[in-house]
Design a protein around this motif. Structure first.
Motif, short mmCIF file in Angstrom:
data_model
loop_
_atom_site.label_atom_id
_atom_site.label_comp_id
_atom_site.label_asym_id
_atom_site.label_seq_id
_atom_site.Cartn_x
_atom_site.Cartn_y
_atom_site.Cartn_z
N UNK A 1 -36.04 -33.99 -34.03
CA UNK A 1 -35.99 -32.80 -32.81
C UNK A 1 -35.11 -31.91 -33.39
N UNK A 2 -34.06 -31.96 -34.13
CA UNK A 2 -33.21 -30.80 -34.40
C UNK A 2 -34.14 -29.75 -35.34
N UNK A 3 -35.03 -30.42 -36.32
CA UNK A 3 -35.65 -29.51 -37.22
C UNK A 3 -36.63 -28.97 -36.45
N UNK A 4 -37.33 -29.48 -35.28
CA UNK A 4 -38.30 -28.90 -34.27
C UNK A 4 -37.60 -27.72 -33.73
N UNK A 5 -36.36 -27.89 -33.32
CA UNK A 5 -35.65 -26.97 -32.43
C UNK A 5 -35.26 -25.65 -33.44
N UNK A 6 -34.87 -26.03 -34.76
CA UNK A 6 -34.45 -25.03 -35.75
C UNK A 6 -35.93 -24.11 -35.99
N UNK A 7 -37.03 -24.62 -36.04
CA UNK A 7 -38.23 -24.05 -36.59
C UNK A 7 -38.77 -23.10 -35.08
N UNK A 8 -38.63 -23.69 -33.84
CA UNK A 8 -38.82 -22.92 -32.70
C UNK A 8 -37.79 -21.66 -32.39
N UNK A 9 -36.53 -22.28 -33.07
CA UNK A 9 -35.45 -21.19 -32.50
C UNK A 9 -35.53 -19.94 -33.50
N UNK A 10 -36.07 -19.97 -34.85
CA UNK A 10 -36.49 -18.99 -35.73
C UNK A 10 -37.55 -18.24 -35.32
N UNK A 11 -38.83 -18.82 -34.78
CA UNK A 11 -39.84 -18.16 -33.97
C UNK A 11 -39.38 -17.47 -32.92
N UNK A 12 -38.34 -17.85 -32.00
CA UNK A 12 -38.10 -17.27 -30.94
C UNK A 12 -37.31 -15.77 -31.23
N UNK A 13 -36.60 -16.02 -32.33
CA UNK A 13 -35.70 -14.76 -32.54
C UNK A 13 -36.70 -13.79 -33.07
N UNK A 14 -37.82 -14.25 -33.90
CA UNK A 14 -38.64 -13.51 -34.52
C UNK A 14 -39.44 -12.71 -33.94
N UNK A 15 -40.14 -13.51 -32.73
CA UNK A 15 -40.99 -12.98 -32.02
C UNK A 15 -40.58 -12.18 -30.77
N UNK A 16 -39.13 -12.37 -30.42
CA UNK A 16 -38.43 -11.68 -29.51
C UNK A 16 -38.54 -9.88 -29.95
N UNK A 17 -38.16 -9.96 -31.48
CA UNK A 17 -38.42 -8.71 -31.92
C UNK A 17 -39.26 -7.86 -31.78
N UNK A 18 -40.60 -8.91 -32.18
CA UNK A 18 -41.86 -8.09 -32.53
C UNK A 18 -42.45 -7.87 -30.83
N UNK A 19 -42.01 -8.97 -29.92
CA UNK A 19 -42.53 -8.25 -28.36
C UNK A 19 -41.96 -7.23 -27.90
N UNK A 20 -40.78 -6.80 -28.66
CA UNK A 20 -40.34 -5.48 -27.98
C UNK A 20 -40.81 -4.40 -28.53
N UNK A 21 -41.54 -4.58 -29.53
CA UNK A 21 -42.46 -3.27 -30.24
C UNK A 21 -43.16 -2.76 -29.48
N UNK A 22 -44.22 -3.34 -28.72
CA UNK A 22 -45.04 -2.89 -27.48
C UNK A 22 -44.16 -2.35 -26.46
N UNK A 23 -43.38 -3.07 -26.16
CA UNK A 23 -42.54 -2.93 -24.82
C UNK A 23 -41.11 -2.36 -25.00
N UNK A 24 -41.19 -1.52 -26.08
CA UNK A 24 -39.86 -0.93 -26.57
C UNK A 24 -39.15 -0.17 -25.41
N UNK A 25 -40.02 0.36 -24.50
CA UNK A 25 -39.38 1.11 -23.35
C UNK A 25 -39.36 0.10 -21.94
N UNK A 26 -39.85 -1.01 -22.21
CA UNK A 26 -39.85 -2.02 -20.84
C UNK A 26 -38.96 -3.18 -21.30
N UNK A 27 -37.84 -3.31 -22.08
CA UNK A 27 -37.21 -4.86 -22.30
C UNK A 27 -36.83 -5.43 -20.66
N UNK A 28 -36.50 -4.62 -19.99
CA UNK A 28 -35.85 -5.27 -18.53
C UNK A 28 -37.27 -5.87 -18.10
N UNK A 29 -38.35 -5.41 -18.46
CA UNK A 29 -39.71 -5.96 -17.59
C UNK A 29 -40.12 -7.40 -18.38
N UNK A 30 -39.81 -7.34 -19.66
CA UNK A 30 -40.03 -8.57 -20.53
C UNK A 30 -38.91 -9.65 -20.11
#
Length: 466
Positions: free
Chosen positions: A126-155
């Motif tokens: 469970x800890x290993x799965x959490x670490x993997x998803x935690x990494x994906x969460x941090x990386x995808x948050x940065x990627x998600x803000x690329x198209x929504x760079x002017x609308x972070x509050x909307x995200x």
């Protein structure tokens, strides 16, 4: 350890002599709770003596007419068998892979070592799965803000209110399937209300401080999360931590600080002022209180459900619903933190929705939507579920360590050629040193010295003698 069997009849037996017509004294009557264990597929109850030497008794209920074999029962009884009336049971107690409660006290059998190993493997996976998803969460948050760079509050609002719909849909399906029971749904809602309040306030204060502080200082200040969790767990859960666990948590925090602060974009905390740094630390205090409160909910649910456990989606659903409620109440304040006048908020959300759907003339510069934002929402939801599952089977500190361990891995992932990011960033100079310190801290936290095991066995033995 000496082990003995005893068989008692569950109904009246035919008298076999004058001696059986005597009335039993009060001291001969045993009052036993109706709790059974399985021994070679036979129902029974395990008793353990509190004398200086440990003896275990198996009292097995049988039907009045159940007589196996004939002859002299006393001769058939082995040296460890106990004779009650004319009933005996042969055999020796084998290892029992169960934990039995008698008169409110837990009796742990020898087979529990296997259970403990299985539990350790479950927590590790469970800890290993959490670490993997935690990494994906941090990386995808940065990627998600690329198209929504002017609308972070909307995200942020999309994630908050989207979770309510998704969680309650899953909760309804699990309730129809019988996984979620009516008893789980009828539990008091006050703790969930407090969970929603803590999460909303934590997001609001973190958003306010994050708007002022530098990007590199936030992960550094986030390491106070571990300190708050240890402190709150000690106060409200009565948990005591060993020296190696405290040292391990300290080294994990130091490792993350070295990793982040060694980067070229690391800024000084003094630039933003002490107030905003303290406000960010307070936001992590609220988040730590939220995780400890969820652990308390799991413990209370085990008592209310008589040993059962509340489903994860019950906590997620009601917690997210109350969080969305408090976010609505704090919306004027939170929109101002993002630099959006409250009167212009409807138009802002509308434009954000257009960019998210990537349609119309306003969608220019929104390349990557809606795929990247949707991926972030899905992975973030999976990360929250895995984090809560890890919290359920371990503790708040273990879940925090797994989340913290994902920070340096995410830093390394950003050095890879990811899509939409363009030129990859360079690896911080102190990354390797910070990663070594962090891993060392995790190893020290999980290390159980053999001398401490021996001391625990000696202490348990002395308590049993008393």
């Amino acid at each position: 350890m000496t082990s003995c069997f005893r068989r008692l009849t569950t109904g009246p037996t035919l008298p076999s002599g004058p001696a059986q017509s005597r009335q039993r004294s009060t001291a001969d009557i045993l009052s036993l709770p109706l709790k059974r264990i399985s021994i070679n597929q036979q129902p029974g109850i395990l008793l353990r003596s509190s004398r200086q030497y440990s003896r275990s008794f198996i009292i097995e209920a049988v039907e009045p007419g159940d007589r196996s074999g004939g002859g002299n029962e006393a001769e058939k009884a082995g040296p460890c068998a106990c004779l009650v009336g004319d009933q005996t049971v042969e055999g020796v107690v084998q290892s029992i892979d169960r934990t039995v409660e008698i008169n409110g006290k837990r009796t742990i059998s020898g087979g529990d070592s296997t259970s403990k190993e299985d539990r350790t493997v479950e927590v590790a996976v469970a800890a290993a799965v959490t670490v993997v998803l935690g990494v994906g969460n941090r990386v995808l948050y940065k990627l998600a803000l690329l198209p929504l760079k002017h609308y972070p509050f909307f995200l942020a609002q999309l994630a908050t209110f989207g979770y309510v719909i998704v969680y309650f849909t899953i909760l309804h399906i699990r309730h129809r399937a019988g996984i979620v029971t009516d008893e789980m749904l009828s539990m008091p809602k006050a703790p969930y209300l407090l969970v929603g309040l803590l999460e909303a306030l934590g997001a609001a204060t973190g958003m306010a401080a994050g708007a002022i502080l530098s990007g590199a200082s936030i992960p550094i200040l986030s390491q106070t999360f571990l300190v708050w969790q240890i402190l709150l767990s000690t106060i409200f859960l009565g948990r005591r931590y060993k020296v190696n666990q405290l040292l391990g948590c300290f080294l994990v925090a130091v490792g993350v600080i070295i990793t982040v602060a060694s980067g070229p974009s690391a800024g000084s905390l003094k630039e933003a002022g002490i107030f905003w740094s303290l406000l960010m630390m307070f936001s992590f205090f609220l988040q730590a209180a939220d995780t400890v409160l969820k652990e308390v909910i799991f413990l209370d649910a085990a008592k209310q459900l008589k040993g059962g456990s509340v489903d994860l989606f019950v906590i997620n659903s009601y917690g997210s619903a109350f969080q969305a409620l408090f976010v609505c109440l704090l919306l004027p304040f939170m929109s101002k933190l993002w630099g959006i006048p409250f009167s212009q908020l409807p138009n802002y959300l509308k434009d954000g929705a257009v960019c998210f759907l990537n349609i119309g003339s306003l969608s220019s510069g929104c390349d990557g939507a809606p795929l990247l934002p949707l991926l972030f929402v899905i992975v973030n939801m999976g990360f929250n579920i895995s984090l809560l599952h890890l919290l359920k089977i371990s503790s708040a500190v273990v879940s925090s360590l797994a989340s913290t361990f994902s920070v340096p891995i995410a830093v390394y992932v950003f050095t890879l050629p990811l899509p939409y990011l363009g030129v990859a960033s360079s690896l911080p100079t102190g990354f390797v040193a910070g990663a070594i310190v962090l891993v060392l801290g995790l190893l020290i936290y999980a290390w159980t010295p053999s001398s401490w095991i021996l001391m625990k066995l000696v202490r348990d033995s002395s308590n049993e003698k008393k």
